[in-house]
Design an enzyme around this catalytic site. Structure first.
Site: not given
Length: 283
Positions: A30, A34, A37, A187, A189-190
């Site tokens: 999404m 980071h 990913h 880890m 994204s938030r």
């Protein structure tokens, strides 16, 4: 690095690659990429000739409209990160909502043999219908040989494996280990949205999971759950939503351990208004 936004365009490209017997991996994301990913992408590149990285914030898997609105979006930065990994063998597919859903924004209904009703399913109504819908569409469009998902979303990984099984989709699902910050925080994204005090407090989540794993060999399940709940009751910044010890296959909570079964502890925590999840294998 070319970014494809229409399914017809990416489908034409991947079909041509397959005509050349080129192996293809898929890493669905999404965005707000980071290092976790990027590790998925590197793993996929090591096992395939080309890799499609999809970048799409899927509205149907959000049960909270505010969370959807605030979810970080940074396509240009994401593409730059991917270019630094490999400019030649990564294809980026960043569709619009209209490209994925047309004029009707709704999820397909799925039966994942009960996996969808545990943990996240109890707190995020419709979430896994949204996940199943979008992942199945990416599979239909890209038709990769392998698809890569992180174990941080272990329940999602189990559900995608069930999706492939129930729909007889000829794709190998590869689960990859959780990528963590130096202080142990999984880890996500938030994490970028965490205020400094909450970011400093957040490693407590993984520390608690590790302690629960140690206790798993000597304490009852009820005692471990009670201990975890007490730890968070004493924490002034982090609010526990759930802590569950479950069978890895069924994802159902257990009361006692049985030989020859694999177990995992799952946790969801609020750091202010940011929801963080994590898990740890207990065997």
């Amino acid at each position: 690095m070319k970014v494809y936004s229409k399914k017809e365009d990416i489908r034409t490209v991947v079909d041509a690659l397959k005509d050349q017997n080129i192996s293809l991996g898929l890493v669905p994301t999404m965005g707000a990429l980071h290092a976790g990913h990027l590790q998925l992408v590197k793993t996929a590149l090591a096992e395939n000739d080309k890799v499609v990285v999809s970048i799409f914030v899927n509205p149907t898997q959000f049960n909270n409209s505010e969370d959807l609105e605030k979810y970080p979006r940074a396509l240009n930065a994401d593409v730059s990160l991917l270019e630094a990994v490999n400019k030649d063998d990564i294809l980026v597919y960043a569709p619009t909502v209209e490209d994925m859903y047309g004029s009707t924004l709704e999820s397909q209904s799925f039966d994942f043999d009960g996996l969808e009703h545990e943990m996240e399913g109890k707190f995020r109504a419709g979430h896994f219908d949204g996940v199943g819908t979008i992942v199945k569409r990416f599979f239909d469009i890209v038709k990769p040989h392998k698809a890569y998902f992180g174990e941080k979303d272990f329940q999602q990984l189990a559900i995608i494996r069930k999706l492939v099984e129930k729909y007889s989709i000829p794709i190998e699902i590869v689960g990859c280990k959780i990528h963590r910050e130096a202080d142990g925080l999984a880890m996500s994204s938030r994490n970028a949205r965490l205020k400094p005090a909450y970011r400093a407090a957040a490693p407590f989540i993984y520390d608690t999971l590790k302690a629960a794993k140690t206790k798993f060999g000597i304490k009852s399940v009820d005692k471990i759950v009670e201990w975890v709940e007490n730890q968070f009751n004493k924490n002034e910044l982090l609010n526990l939503e759930y802590f569950v010890i479950a069978d890895e296959m069924t994802l159902k909570p257990i009361k006692r351990k049985t030989k020859n079964k694999d177990y995992r502890a799952f946790i969801a925590v609020y750091a202010d208004d940011i929801r963080l999840i994590d898990n740890i294998a207990l065997n």
